[in-house]
Write a protein that holds these residues in place. Structure first.
Motif, PDB file in Angstrom:
ATOM      1  N   ASP A 104       0.829  -1.206   0.000  1.00  0.00           N
ATOM      2  CA  ASP A 104       0.000   0.000   0.000  1.00  0.00           C
ATOM      3  C   ASP A 104       0.867   1.262   0.000  1.00  0.00           C
ATOM      4  N   ARG A 105       1.935   1.263   0.815  1.00  0.00           N
ATOM      5  CA  ARG A 105       2.806   2.439   0.857  1.00  0.00           C
ATOM      6  C   ARG A 105       3.565   2.607  -0.454  1.00  0.00           C
ATOM      7  N   ALA A 106       3.979   1.492  -1.071  1.00  0.00           N
ATOM      8  CA  ALA A 106       4.655   1.569  -2.367  1.00  0.00           C
ATOM      9  C   ALA A 106       3.709   2.113  -3.431  1.00  0.00           C
ATOM     10  N   ARG A 107       2.475   1.656  -3.421  1.00  0.00           N
ATOM     11  CA  ARG A 107       1.488   2.176  -4.371  1.00  0.00           C
ATOM     12  C   ARG A 107       1.287   3.686  -4.184  1.00  0.00           C
ATOM     13  N   SER A 108       1.211   4.100  -2.916  1.00  0.00           N
ATOM     14  CA  SER A 108       1.006   5.517  -2.626  1.00  0.00           C
ATOM     15  C   SER A 108       2.160   6.361  -3.159  1.00  0.00           C
ATOM     16  N   LEU A 109       3.377   5.874  -3.002  1.00  0.00           N
ATOM     17  CA  LEU A 109       4.534   6.605  -3.520  1.00  0.00           C
ATOM     18  C   LEU A 109       4.455   6.756  -5.031  1.00  0.00           C
ATOM     19  N   LEU A 110       4.129   5.682  -5.718  1.00  0.00           N
ATOM     20  CA  LEU A 110       4.083   5.729  -7.184  1.00  0.00           C
ATOM     21  C   LEU A 110       2.914   6.543  -7.704  1.00  0.00           C
ATOM     22  N   SER A 111       1.861   6.659  -6.901  1.00  0.00           N
ATOM     23  CA  SER A 111       0.705   7.441  -7.346  1.00  0.00           C
ATOM     24  C   SER A 111       1.050   8.921  -7.484  1.00  0.00           C
ATOM     25  N   ARG A 112       2.123   9.344  -6.812  1.00  0.00           N
ATOM     26  CA  ARG A 112       2.543  10.746  -6.878  1.00  0.00           C
ATOM     27  C   ARG A 112       3.693  10.964  -7.857  1.00  0.00           C
ATOM     28  N   LYS A 113       4.042   9.912  -8.600  1.00  0.00           N
ATOM     29  CA  LYS A 113       5.209   9.985  -9.482  1.00  0.00           C
ATOM     30  C   LYS A 113       4.786   9.722 -10.929  1.00  0.00           C
ATOM     31  N   PRO A 114       5.165  10.606 -11.872  1.00  0.00           N
ATOM     32  CA  PRO A 114       4.851  10.340 -13.277  1.00  0.00           C
ATOM     33  C   PRO A 114       5.502   9.033 -13.744  1.00  0.00           C
ATOM     34  N   VAL A 115       4.811   8.308 -14.600  1.00  0.00           N
ATOM     35  CA  VAL A 115       5.362   7.066 -15.128  1.00  0.00           C
ATOM     36  C   VAL A 115       6.310   7.383 -16.276  1.00  0.00           C
ATOM     37  N   PRO A 116       7.570   6.995 -16.177  1.00  0.00           N
ATOM     38  CA  PRO A 116       8.520   7.305 -17.254  1.00  0.00           C
ATOM     39  C   PRO A 116       8.098   6.648 -18.568  1.00  0.00           C
ATOM     40  N   SER A 117       8.439   7.301 -19.681  1.00  0.00           N
ATOM     41  CA  SER A 117       8.093   6.746 -20.989  1.00  0.00           C
ATOM     42  C   SER A 117       9.111   5.712 -21.450  1.00  0.00           C
ATOM     43  N   VAL A 118      10.326   5.788 -20.909  1.00  0.00           N
ATOM     44  CA  VAL A 118      11.392   4.860 -21.285  1.00  0.00           C
ATOM     45  C   VAL A 118      11.682   3.922 -20.115  1.00  0.00           C
ATOM     46  N   ARG A 119      11.635   2.642 -20.364  1.00  0.00           N
ATOM     47  CA  ARG A 119      11.911   1.615 -19.359  1.00  0.00           C
ATOM     48  C   ARG A 119      11.194   1.924 -18.040  1.00  0.00           C
ATOM     49  N   PRO A 120       9.890   2.132 -18.079  1.00  0.00           N
ATOM     50  CA  PRO A 120       9.158   2.524 -16.868  1.00  0.00           C
ATOM     51  C   PRO A 120       9.239   1.497 -15.748  1.00  0.00           C
ATOM     52  N   PHE A 121       9.144   0.224 -16.093  1.00  0.00           N
ATOM     53  CA  PHE A 121       9.170  -0.797 -15.046  1.00  0.00           C
ATOM     54  C   PHE A 121      10.484  -0.748 -14.268  1.00  0.00           C
ATOM     55  N   ASP A 122      11.604  -0.760 -14.995  1.00  0.00           N
ATOM     56  CA  ASP A 122      12.914  -0.755 -14.332  1.00  0.00           C
ATOM     57  C   ASP A 122      13.096   0.489 -13.461  1.00  0.00           C
ATOM     58  N   ALA A 180       5.015  -1.501  -9.191  1.00  0.00           N
ATOM     59  CA  ALA A 180       5.391  -0.892 -10.472  1.00  0.00           C
ATOM     60  C   ALA A 180       4.514  -1.417 -11.599  1.00  0.00           C
ATOM     61  N   ARG A 181       4.299  -2.729 -11.617  1.00  0.00           N
ATOM     62  CA  ARG A 181       3.470  -3.312 -12.671  1.00  0.00           C
ATOM     63  C   ARG A 181       2.036  -2.778 -12.598  1.00  0.00           C
ATOM     64  N   GLU A 182       1.478  -2.683 -11.404  1.00  0.00           N
ATOM     65  CA  GLU A 182       0.143  -2.142 -11.248  1.00  0.00           C
ATOM     66  C   GLU A 182       0.065  -0.690 -11.705  1.00  0.00           C
ATOM     67  N   CYS A 183       1.094   0.075 -11.367  1.00  0.00           N
ATOM     68  CA  CYS A 183       1.132   1.490 -11.727  1.00  0.00           C
ATOM     69  C   CYS A 183       1.172   1.645 -13.246  1.00  0.00           C
ATOM     70  N   ILE A 184       2.003   0.852 -13.891  1.00  0.00           N
ATOM     71  CA  ILE A 184       2.131   0.941 -15.357  1.00  0.00           C
ATOM     72  C   ILE A 184       0.841   0.498 -16.041  1.00  0.00           C
ATOM     73  N   ASP A 185       0.263  -0.586 -15.539  1.00  0.00           N
ATOM     74  CA  ASP A 185      -0.969  -1.109 -16.161  1.00  0.00           C
ATOM     75  C   ASP A 185      -2.132  -0.129 -16.050  1.00  0.00           C
ATOM     76  N   GLY A 186      -2.108   0.699 -14.999  1.00  0.00           N
ATOM     77  CA  GLY A 186      -3.238   1.605 -14.806  1.00  0.00           C
ATOM     78  C   GLY A 186      -2.964   3.035 -15.208  1.00  0.00           C
ATOM     79  N   ALA A 187      -1.821   3.292 -15.897  1.00  0.00           N
ATOM     80  CA  ALA A 187      -1.449   4.656 -16.200  1.00  0.00           C
ATOM     81  C   ALA A 187      -1.292   4.891 -17.697  1.00  0.00           C
ATOM     82  N   ASP A 188      -1.446   6.124 -18.085  1.00  0.00           N
ATOM     83  CA  ASP A 188      -1.081   6.542 -19.440  1.00  0.00           C
ATOM     84  C   ASP A 188       0.387   6.939 -19.403  1.00  0.00           C
ATOM     85  N   ILE A 189       1.186   6.338 -20.252  1.00  0.00           N
ATOM     86  CA  ILE A 189       2.624   6.640 -20.279  1.00  0.00           C
ATOM     87  C   ILE A 189       2.834   8.047 -20.761  1.00  0.00           C
TER      88      ILE A 189
END
Length: 227
Positions: free
Chosen positions: A178-196, A216-225
């Motif tokens: 949950d805390r990891a998800r919260s951190l990523l929710s405030r961070k733009p998803v990179p367009s290059v190698r987002p998962f890494d 990371a996988r959840e964030c990428i799957d639910g975001a527009d790059i």
């Protein structure tokens, strides 16, 4: 019979010498208490400046046996060391290891350091378990993961194994995720190698690879790059 001290000079470090210490844990310049003895020899005690000033304000009557003078200086050092511990703890809680390193840097003797910290512990002014409990919860609120929390506690000299209820009382996989998800929710998803990049970001915060990769996988799957 011990040698008599006929005169005492006290030399303090200069302002320039004190200014050279820029790090909080840099070794502080010391004062010198110079005992001029009847046998013609000078005997010097190296002490923190605070201790030398305390001796200066309350110098024993002379002449005095050197052992008595030394005992008086040690007593002042013990008192000053304990006062410094209480002052530090009044500003914020400290782990024992933190207090120890700061007192060593200030030039206090091992005898005085151990006695001062043990006295503070006996009075409940200092308690590593209490410090660790607050530290863990506060760092979790900042978004830290377990590994980073543990590394910082070890750096402060805290024996993690001695913290009551650790780790189950403070960490579980669901909460970490949950805390990891919260951190990523405030961070733009990179367009290059987002998962890494997202995984590296979370692992740098102290999360395990398992938690970081899932978030990371959840964030990428639910975001527009973003570009």
């Amino acid at each position: 019979m011990d040698v008599l001290v006929e005169a005492v000079d006290i030399e303090h470090p200069t302002k320039a010498e004190r200014a050279r210490v820029t790090s909080p844990l840099g070794r502080k310049p010391a004062s010198r208490i110079i005992a001029h003895c009847e046998d013609g020899a000078d005997r010097t005690m190296i002490v923190p400046m605070r201790v030398a000033r305390a001796v200066e304000r309350d110098l024993p009557d002379l002449p005095i046996e050197y052992e008595c003078l030394q005992s008086a200086v040690f007593s002042k050092e013990d008192a000053c060391c304990y006062a410094v511990v209480i002052e530090m703890l009044s500003r914020r809680d400290h782990a024992r290891g933190e207090l120890d390193r700061k007192l060593v840097a200030a030039g206090y003797a091992r005898r005085s350091i151990d006695a001062a910290i043990e006295r503070a512990q006996e009075s409940r002014y200092q308690d590593d378990a209490r410090f660790a409990a607050y530290f863990i919860e506060e760092r979790k609120r900042r978004g830290w993961g377990r590994r980073k929390v543990e590394a910082e506690l070890r750096a402060r000299g805290v024996d993690i194994e001695s913290v009551p209820g650790y780790p189950d009382r403070y960490f579980d996989d669901a909460d970490d995720l949950d805390r990891a998800r919260s951190l990523l929710s405030r961070k733009p998803v990179p367009s290059v190698r987002p998962f890494d990049k997202l995984v590296r970001h979370l692992m740098a915060k102290g999360f395990s690879y398992s938690v970081a990769s899932t978030a990371a996988r959840e964030c990428i799957d639910g975001a527009d790059i973003e570009d």
